[in-house]
Design a protein around this motif. Structure first.
Motif, PDB file in Angstrom:
ATOM      1  N   ASN A  38      41.229  41.569  39.946  1.00 48.51           N
ATOM      2  CA  ASN A  38      40.327  42.117  40.967  1.00 48.51           C
ATOM      3  C   ASN A  38      41.047  42.235  42.301  1.00 48.51           C
ATOM      4  O   ASN A  38      40.885  43.223  43.036  1.00 48.51           O
ATOM      5  N   TRP A  96      30.470  45.415  38.366  1.00 47.59           N
ATOM      6  CA  TRP A  96      30.222  44.947  37.002  1.00 47.59           C
ATOM      7  C   TRP A  96      28.725  44.862  36.690  1.00 47.59           C
ATOM      8  O   TRP A  96      28.292  45.224  35.600  1.00 47.59           O
ATOM      9  N   GLN A 135      36.581  40.390  45.099  1.00 49.63           N
ATOM     10  CA  GLN A 135      35.695  39.769  44.107  1.00 49.63           C
ATOM     11  C   GLN A 135      34.267  40.283  44.265  1.00 49.63           C
ATOM     12  O   GLN A 135      33.592  40.604  43.288  1.00 49.63           O
ATOM     13  N   ALA A 190      34.097  43.868  42.945  1.00 48.45           N
ATOM     14  CA  ALA A 190      34.205  43.891  41.491  1.00 48.45           C
ATOM     15  C   ALA A 190      32.921  43.378  40.834  1.00 48.45           C
ATOM     16  O   ALA A 190      32.398  44.003  39.898  1.00 48.45           O
ATOM     17  N   GLY A 194      39.199  38.055  35.297  1.00 52.56           N
ATOM     18  CA  GLY A 194      39.355  39.181  36.224  1.00 52.56           C
ATOM     19  C   GLY A 194      39.657  38.795  37.648  1.00 52.56           C
ATOM     20  O   GLY A 194      39.904  39.663  38.491  1.00 52.56           O
TER      21      GLY A 194
END
Length: 523
Positions: free
Chosen positions: A95, A374, A367, A370, A91
């Motif tokens: 991202n 998550w 990052q 994200a 990702g």
């Protein structure tokens, strides 16, 4: 200040020893604390790693909350695992490329870059201040400062020193003019009659944070437009009053003659360029009105005919780009600063060349956001925080006043609007959404707090540059000088803007097109 890649300003002049005031001592602590922080990009990289570790800690303690709308039990996702490692590795690129603020800022700056490179923005600001009568110089300077925010750092590098020359030519103290301009440029950063590059940037961050609660939620770049328009006149009026009531006492009229030059009048080519830009902008505006005012306008929603969620509002960023290109090219043709398509492309490229640091910052911020999403830690913190605030049963105005003050204090240590909002939005937007307040309203509260202390924060990127400008007329000017001059603006803006915010909430007015004050979960 909050621009993506400001130039490196000169180092600030320290206060003279033996004359240290309480303000100087306080700002020395603030400056040292801010300088102790790593670069914002490094800070986001560190925070991203901290989030990964926190996901492991939270999973070990088996934290959980019940989703307030779906009833689903939410548990933290552990990124310190094989699955977590795979997710991070796969990702990392997406991202960054899918980070909402990235594309909107790039597109906006390409258009505005043409207007700036052609000389349109600089000429328009000069014309504005040159045309003002002497008794209206102060409000015009504050207003010009507010309006300059749509073009990023142009207000700092052009308008502030220009204001000193304008006031000097009018036989008023030049620092008085620079203070008024600086108050508008920096203290009024979240007020404007038009949309600029910061609007899609903050809206993108708000949207990312809102989707922690509502995955389908969208935040328009025009989400705060109505409030911004009214705030423009509020900041102009308050800035005018503070300048004449407080600052003028310290810097009286008839300053000494230091040989400074007068501002050159507008040349014939510049006037012709402004006329061309005015005609082109008027024609484009007429086209936009044709597409939005009639019930069947081509920029309205094709099915409902409504402006909400219409191509017009969803395409605000594209319109910023188009207006910048059309007006910039028209000015360039009229003024002779654009002679070929290469000049237009060079203007676009020049605006992109300033974004190197911003792109690095965005990579690490993407990052962090994200990873935070998550792990579901934002939702867990928001639910628990909202529960605590609900138990306190504080009025909404009190909650938001505290949030505004908190943001204003944070701004003393971290000057970047986007960097702070990337940190604060994932926590405060979901929290206030769970209390029934819209992300757009929370964003307004943040923008007020972020603006009012810019002018007294040594962490603001252009603070040292302002000191250098003041030293032209006051060689001993330092940090304490700037803060002493600007503190009345800061406190007045904080009080006045908070009162406006409270009135707005009490009246229930929308803060932008399709931007309500309340958040009602979709059923």
């Amino acid at each position: 200040m909050n621009s993506p890649a400001p130039p490196t300003p000169p180092a600030p002049t320290p206060p003279s020893p033996g004359r240290s005031s309480a303000i100087d001592r306080f700002l020395t602590v603030v400056e040292r604390g801010g300088n102790a922080l790593p670069h914002p990009a490094t800070l986001f990289a560190i925070l991203a790693m901290v989030v990964v570790l926190l996901s492991w800690v939270a999973s070990q303690f088996a934290l959980s909350v019940q989703h307030p709308t779906t009833g689903e039990i939410i548990t933290p996702v552990n990124l310190v695992s094989v699955d977590g490692l795979h997710r991070i590795l796969t990702g990392l690129v997406t991202n960054f490329t899918s980070f909402a603020p990235l594309g909107t800022v790039l597109v906006s700056l390409i258009g505005i870059g043409v207007a700036e490179h052609s000389g349109l923005i600089g000429a328009a600001l000069r014309q504005l201040v040159l045309a003002a009568p002497r008794f209206l110089l102060t409000p015009v300077m504050v207003f010009a400062g507010v309006m300059s925010n749509m073009a990023s750092e142009i207000g700092y590098v052009l308008l502030v020193p220009l204001a000193g020359l304008v006031f000097l030519a009018a036989r008023r103290h030049p620092i008085l003019g620079m203070a008024a301009a600086f108050a508008g440029v920096s203290g009024g950063y979240s007020a404007n009659l038009l949309l600029g590059t910061i609007d899609p940037l903050l809206a993108g961050l708000s949207q990312e944070a809102a989707r922690i609660i509502d995955p389908a939620y969208t935040v328009s770049p025009a989400a705060n437009w109505y409030f911004m328009i009214v705030s423009t006149f509020l900041v102009t009026g308050l800035g005018w009053w503070v300048t004449e009531r407080f600052v003028a006492r310290r810097f009286p009229d008839a300053p000494k003659d230091d040989g400074s030059e007068d501002i050159e009048p507008m040349s014939a080519s510049e006037k012709r360029g402004l006329l061309f830009a005015l005609v082109a902008t008027g024609a484009l505006t007429a086209l936009v009105m044709w597409g939005t005012i009639p019930a069947d306008g081509f920029l309205r929603d094709a099915e409902t005919g409504d402006l909400l969620n219409s191509p017009f509002l969803r395409g605000i960023v594209a319109l910023i780009f188009i207006y910048g290109v059309v007006a910039g090219v028209a000015y360039g043709i009229g003024a002779g600063t654009i002679k070929s398509d290469a000049d237009v492309i060079n203007g676009m490229g020049k605006s992109m060349s300033t974004l190197g640091i911003y792109l690095v910052l965005t990579f690490f911020a993407a990052q962090f956001v994200a990873f935070f999403n998550w792990t579901q830690l934002g939702l867990i913190f928001a639910v628990n925080g909202a529960g605590l605030l609900t138990q306190l049963q504080l009025p909404g105005v009190v909650l938001f006043a505290g949030f505004i003050v908190l943001t204003a204090l944070a701004n003393l240590f971290m000057g970047s609007a986007s960097a702070k909002w990337a940190l604060m939005a994932p926590v405060f937007i979901p929290m206030f959404m769970l209390l029934g307040y819209s992300p757009e309203l929370t964003q307004i509260g943040y923008r007020i707090g972020d603006s009012v202390t810019n002018i007294i924060s040594p962490m603001m990127s252009y603070f040292a540059l302002i000191i250098a400008f003041l030293q032209r007329y006051e060689p001993k000017a330092g940090i304490g000088t700037v803060v002493a001059v600007m503190l009345p603006y800061s406190m007045t803006f904080l009080a006045g803007w908070t009162v406006l915010f409270a009135i707005w909430m009490a009246m229930g007015w929308p803060i932008g097109p399709g931007s309500p004050l309340e958040y009602i979960p979709a059923t």
